[in-house]
Design an enzyme around this catalytic site. Sequence first.
Site, mmCIF file in Angstrom:
data_model
loop_
_atom_site.group_PDB
_atom_site.id
_atom_site.type_symbol
_atom_site.label_atom_id
_atom_site.label_comp_id
_atom_site.label_asym_id
_atom_site.label_seq_id
_atom_site.Cartn_x
_atom_site.Cartn_y
_atom_site.Cartn_z
ATOM 1 N N HIS A 97 0.738 -1.278 0.125
ATOM 2 C CA HIS A 97 0.127 0.112 0.005
ATOM 3 C C HIS A 97 0.939 1.407 0.027
ATOM 4 O O HIS A 97 1.738 1.421 0.910
ATOM 5 C CB HIS A 97 -0.898 -0.037 1.187
ATOM 6 C CG HIS A 97 -1.762 -1.159 1.279
ATOM 7 N ND1 HIS A 97 -3.118 -1.399 0.704
ATOM 8 C CD2 HIS A 97 -1.863 -2.429 1.952
ATOM 9 C CE1 HIS A 97 -3.607 -2.442 0.837
ATOM 10 N NE2 HIS A 97 -2.748 -3.117 1.592
ATOM 11 N N ASP A 138 2.435 -6.906 2.489
ATOM 12 C CA ASP A 138 1.056 -6.076 2.787
ATOM 13 C C ASP A 138 1.582 -4.784 3.555
ATOM 14 O O ASP A 138 0.927 -4.356 4.507
ATOM 15 C CB ASP A 138 0.093 -6.987 3.589
ATOM 16 C CG ASP A 138 -1.036 -6.603 3.526
ATOM 17 O OD1 ASP A 138 -1.528 -5.303 2.991
ATOM 18 O OD2 ASP A 138 -2.163 -6.855 4.140
HETATM 19 ZN ZN LIG Z 1 -6.079 -7.281 2.049
#
Ligand SMILES: [Zn+2]
Length: 442
Positions: free
Chosen positions: A68, A311
Amino acid sequence: MGPASTPQTVVIRGGRVVDPSQKLDEVTDITLRDGRIASIGPAHSAGDATVDAAGLIVCPGLIDIHVHLREPGGEAAETIESGTRAAAAGGFTAVACMPNTQPPIADVDTIRFVLDKAARVGSCRVHPVAAMTVGRQGRTPVDMAAFMAAGAVAFSDDGAGLDADKVARAVFEQAAACGALLMQHCEVAALAGDGCVNAGPVADALGLPGIDPAAEEQMIARDLDLLRRFPARYHVSHISTAGAVEQVRRAKAAGLPVTAEVTIHHLTLTQEAVLRLGPNAKMKPPLRTAADVEACRQGLVDGTIDCIATDHAPHSFEAKARGLKEAPFGIIGLESAWPLANKVLVESRRCELTRLIDLMSCTPARILGRVSQGTLAPGSEADVSLIDPGHSWVFDGTSIQSGSTNSPFLGLDFIGRSMLTFVGGGCAFRHADMVSRLSGLS
Ligand SMILES: [Zn+2]
């Protein structure tokens, strides 16, 4: 890339060159020329720049399939510039960035914005993952072919699973028809509810709502059913339960086109970490039980799980300080990934170094369809990581390049560190200890 300067020819001398894509593991030289891998083997000329890589691992640049970057909209926590700087510092030469930004990466303009920004200010390659549904709202499939033409490498409504069965059917049908890669955040919203940790004794002890493994497994079951009818390329993001690993194992045995990733934290931490670390151990999917962690490790070893992701999910200090119930999900991961993965898999003798590099570079490149990355084969992109396997260091806030510091691993002693990162033949990161080993690199 943005800031990296690119000398014409770089010779990396005397490192342990490990490239699983060529079944290569030997001490030798590697020459980069004009942004490409020119050759592997004894280099007789000096090159414009030289790196003394004695004692270092030289491998294809690490690739993180699940990151992200928060831009647009979340720049207080991370930007494309800071996130890719963190990536390069962690040895990553490419990242796939998730679409749950504000606005979401759910139209051609936003895909182009991410690519343009990365090209201008990024320290590594950025592969945008676009939303599966219009506005990431879960109601109407996007035009996948148009988004792929604009540069989207995959589709996901990450942050949420694609709940509505009818929409999911349409998404799978379209993906199968146009060869799109689907990355599913597997979570049935009605089952996860407002849960914030794994359902079980830790949730009970804290008086917090739990997230049952069934929330993950039911969506995987539904998706595998769709996959039988519509053979899209299907990827399970951040797999976390023993049951889910078994579902993927059986699907692969049945020949379905499924791949899966596991995060570093689901390989290293159990739900009990929440008791010690609070919001910095709050993620989605939640940290699970020791049996789930073991199943994920075994899944990597036996090939059920294809790759390791971070992540990487930056959040501001203020957001994470809101307490377990209110704090957002997720932790940063790019700069701590290598030493943690190396420790849990290689140092513990669960797998060989070459397998780890396969899990963190070659296979992610293959899943993303980036055939000239994740390899040191001559002619491929000169994306190279140099790692010092013996470098001992403390993971603390002073060295973090990410815009956020929300990590449960802060303060830990690590062994092994990315020291020098080349992207397209340009130096994207260098550790201060490398200065005496470099000549001709500006
Ligand atoms: Zn996710």
